[in-house]
Design a protein around this motif. Structure first.
Motif, PDB file in Angstrom:
ATOM      1  N   ILE A   5      -3.186  -1.352  -5.755  1.00  0.00           N
ATOM      2  CA  ILE A   5      -2.323  -1.144  -7.029  1.00  0.00           C
ATOM      3  C   ILE A   5      -1.247  -0.111  -6.468  1.00  0.00           C
ATOM      4  O   ILE A   5       0.106  -0.036  -6.903  1.00  0.00           O
ATOM      5  CB  ILE A   5      -3.039  -0.096  -7.884  1.00  0.00           C
ATOM      6  CG1 ILE A   5      -4.226  -0.983  -8.627  1.00  0.00           C
ATOM      7  CG2 ILE A   5      -2.207   0.516  -9.135  1.00  0.00           C
ATOM      8  CD1 ILE A   5      -5.233  -0.313  -9.528  1.00  0.00           C
ATOM      9  N   SER A   6      -1.568   0.844  -5.356  1.00  0.00           N
ATOM     10  CA  SER A   6      -0.478   1.990  -5.088  1.00  0.00           C
ATOM     11  C   SER A   6       0.743   1.321  -4.299  1.00  0.00           C
ATOM     12  O   SER A   6       1.654   1.650  -4.261  1.00  0.00           O
ATOM     13  CB  SER A   6      -1.167   3.057  -4.313  1.00  0.00           C
ATOM     14  OG  SER A   6      -1.988   2.401  -3.217  1.00  0.00           O
ATOM     15  N   LYS A  65      -7.436   4.933 -13.628  1.00  0.00           N
ATOM     16  CA  LYS A  65      -6.545   4.794 -14.754  1.00  0.00           C
ATOM     17  C   LYS A  65      -5.176   5.768 -14.634  1.00  0.00           C
ATOM     18  O   LYS A  65      -4.190   5.094 -15.149  1.00  0.00           O
ATOM     19  CB  LYS A  65      -7.186   5.493 -16.081  1.00  0.00           C
ATOM     20  CG  LYS A  65      -6.701   5.423 -17.244  1.00  0.00           C
ATOM     21  CD  LYS A  65      -6.487   3.980 -17.867  1.00  0.00           C
ATOM     22  CE  LYS A  65      -6.079   4.082 -19.266  1.00  0.00           C
ATOM     23  NZ  LYS A  65      -4.789   4.595 -19.399  1.00  0.00           N
ATOM     24  N   SER A  66      -5.269   6.585 -13.841  1.00  0.00           N
ATOM     25  CA  SER A  66      -3.834   7.442 -13.779  1.00  0.00           C
ATOM     26  C   SER A  66      -3.080   6.685 -12.886  1.00  0.00           C
ATOM     27  O   SER A  66      -1.819   6.783 -13.139  1.00  0.00           O
ATOM     28  CB  SER A  66      -4.570   8.795 -13.142  1.00  0.00           C
ATOM     29  OG  SER A  66      -3.372   9.650 -12.781  1.00  0.00           O
ATOM     30  N   LEU A  67      -3.642   6.127 -11.865  1.00  0.00           N
ATOM     31  CA  LEU A  67      -2.883   5.242 -10.777  1.00  0.00           C
ATOM     32  C   LEU A  67      -2.032   4.047 -11.492  1.00  0.00           C
ATOM     33  O   LEU A  67      -1.024   3.944 -11.348  1.00  0.00           O
ATOM     34  CB  LEU A  67      -3.428   4.813  -9.835  1.00  0.00           C
ATOM     35  CG  LEU A  67      -2.881   3.957  -8.459  1.00  0.00           C
ATOM     36  CD1 LEU A  67      -1.666   4.934  -8.064  1.00  0.00           C
ATOM     37  CD2 LEU A  67      -3.831   3.602  -7.427  1.00  0.00           C
ATOM     38  N   LEU A  68      -2.926   3.386 -12.559  1.00  0.00           N
ATOM     39  CA  LEU A  68      -2.454   2.251 -13.133  1.00  0.00           C
ATOM     40  C   LEU A  68      -1.097   2.785 -14.223  1.00  0.00           C
ATOM     41  O   LEU A  68      -0.124   2.077 -14.487  1.00  0.00           O
ATOM     42  CB  LEU A  68      -3.461   1.400 -14.227  1.00  0.00           C
ATOM     43  CG  LEU A  68      -4.416   0.849 -13.469  1.00  0.00           C
ATOM     44  CD1 LEU A  68      -5.570   0.368 -14.308  1.00  0.00           C
ATOM     45  CD2 LEU A  68      -3.893  -0.599 -13.034  1.00  0.00           C
ATOM     46  N   ASP A  69      -1.447   3.977 -14.812  1.00  0.00           N
ATOM     47  CA  ASP A  69      -0.546   4.366 -15.631  1.00  0.00           C
ATOM     48  C   ASP A  69       0.986   4.894 -14.950  1.00  0.00           C
ATOM     49  O   ASP A  69       2.000   4.563 -15.454  1.00  0.00           O
ATOM     50  CB  ASP A  69      -1.021   5.651 -16.592  1.00  0.00           C
ATOM     51  CG  ASP A  69      -2.177   5.415 -17.478  1.00  0.00           C
ATOM     52  OD1 ASP A  69      -2.298   4.063 -17.785  1.00  0.00           O
ATOM     53  OD2 ASP A  69      -2.794   6.141 -18.045  1.00  0.00           O
ATOM     54  N   SER A  70       0.690   5.515 -13.986  1.00  0.00           N
ATOM     55  CA  SER A  70       1.731   5.797 -13.150  1.00  0.00           C
ATOM     56  C   SER A  70       2.724   4.696 -12.486  1.00  0.00           C
ATOM     57  O   SER A  70       3.823   4.933 -12.310  1.00  0.00           O
ATOM     58  CB  SER A  70       1.288   6.822 -11.963  1.00  0.00           C
ATOM     59  OG  SER A  70       0.691   5.882 -10.885  1.00  0.00           O
ATOM     60  N   ARG A  71       1.939   3.474 -12.479  1.00  0.00           N
ATOM     61  CA  ARG A  71       2.694   2.525 -11.813  1.00  0.00           C
ATOM     62  C   ARG A  71       3.256   1.460 -12.979  1.00  0.00           C
ATOM     63  O   ARG A  71       3.549   0.579 -12.765  1.00  0.00           O
ATOM     64  CB  ARG A  71       2.033   1.489 -11.005  1.00  0.00           C
ATOM     65  CG  ARG A  71       1.577   2.186  -9.536  1.00  0.00           C
ATOM     66  CD  ARG A  71       2.844   2.432  -8.865  1.00  0.00           C
ATOM     67  NE  ARG A  71       2.475   2.926  -7.434  1.00  0.00           N
ATOM     68  CZ  ARG A  71       2.407   4.074  -6.982  1.00  0.00           C
ATOM     69  NH1 ARG A  71       2.548   5.175  -7.874  1.00  0.00           N
ATOM     70  NH2 ARG A  71       1.992   4.581  -5.759  1.00  0.00           N
ATOM     71  N   GLY A  72       3.085   1.844 -14.372  1.00  0.00           N
ATOM     72  CA  GLY A  72       3.462   1.200 -15.437  1.00  0.00           C
ATOM     73  C   GLY A  72       2.387  -0.050 -15.918  1.00  0.00           C
ATOM     74  O   GLY A  72       3.008  -0.973 -16.554  1.00  0.00           O
TER      75      GLY A  72
END
Length: 313
Positions: free
Chosen positions: A18-19, A281-288
């Protein structure tokens, strides 16, 4: 292929996917189980024996040294070159193969258990839309091919297929029908080399596994090309080093901004620490990618915890 498929990975690798917004497709020569590449040899022996029973004078196995040596890496596809790399003029392959492995049945506890052996972190799973995934790999370069393939587990099916291939090729080499022919040895080598090319063209080593692995119900996205075609903004060849210090190449394919086009949801095990789920969840949100669902599975089974959405930040 219409039904969704599932890609198991460690939780740490999931965060990395994801990142970095990229996927890794392993070079077929460096699959984790090197013996997997030799599973086809049993059906190949069956094919040779069936031919010999039907045509007693035809001993095709004499012209296939990989049967005697039981060596899946004897020839081009898994050596990277035809002949030894130490030869004065080794010839490069027509192509290399890069694999992204999935399963069609994530409900089997054996799948989760098999993958988790030796893993230090928890296991997660991407539910993938195969058509969306293929669209991600839409090729503008005609030198790159990619498609989904089902792994074959039926020994008899592959044996019959190989027997037909061998007989068709045998008919092309009249010199092999007479052991006293002055061209016999040359024809034997050409027959063996030609059959190896057939194995490469049909990806026989890559698409067959012993029936003992049938529970995996594996399917793979296979990319066929030469490494020099993979040095672009979206895809390139990189290397990783395992715990034993061995390096292996992989195809890194970048999907920037497109993960939600092919990932329907992410499954994590119930034993995963809440802090790790929050981080995911935070990482998904930060990547849209806030629309990608996260669901918890219990006891290695596909059971989604109903309260999960309330506890997800």
């Amino acid at each position: 292929m219409h039904n969704n498929v599932f890609h198991l990975t460690s939780f740490g690798s999931l965060l990395s996917i994801i990142s970095s917004e990229s996927l890794w497709l392993m070079d077929s020569q460096f699959v984790s189980d090197e013996y997997e590449l030799s599973h086809y040899l049993d059906p190949l022996e069956d094919a040779c024996q069936a031919i010999h029973r039907r045509f007693p004078g035809v001993n095709i196995e004499d012209h296939l040294p990989q049967i005697e040596k039981r060596d899946p890496g004897l020839y081009c596809e898994f050596q990277g070159w035809e002949g030894s790399i130490l030869d004065a003029n080794p010839r490069p392959l027509d192509a290399r193969f890069y694999l992204f492995c999935c399963t069609e049945d994530i409900t089997s506890p054996a799948i989760w258990e098999e993958y988790s052996v030796g893993k230090k972190s928890n296991i997660a799973c991407l539910e993938i839309n195969p058509e969306g995934f293929r669209d991600l790999f839409s090729f503008h370069n005609s030198e790159i091919e990619g498609n989904w393939e089902h792994v074959l587990y039926d020994r008899g099916t592959l044996s019959n297929e190989l027997a037909c291939t061998l007989l068709a090729q045998w008919e092309e080499f009249a010199e092999l029908h007479d052991p006293n022919s002055p061209q016999f040895e040359e024809a034997s080598y050409a027959f063996s080399e030609g059959f190896e090319r057939k194995l490469s063209e049909t990806r026989t080593r890559l698409r067959y596994k012993d029936a003992a692995f049938r529970f995996e119900r594996e399917c793979r996205f296979v990319v066929k090309t030469l490494p020099e075609n993979l040095c672009t903004e979206t895809h390139t060849i990189n290397y990783q080093t395992n715990n034993e210090g061995k390096s292996s190449p992989f195809l890194e394919w970048r999907f920037k901004g497109k993960m939600d086009k092919f990932v329907n949801r992410i499954l994590v095990l119930e034993k995963t620490e809440p802090a790790e789920v929050v981080a995911l969840k935070s990482l998904l949100d930060s990547r849209g990618y806030s629309k990608i669902k996260i669901e918890i599975v219990r006891s290695h089974m596909m059971y989604a915890e109903p309260e999960f959405r309330q506890r997800t930040p």
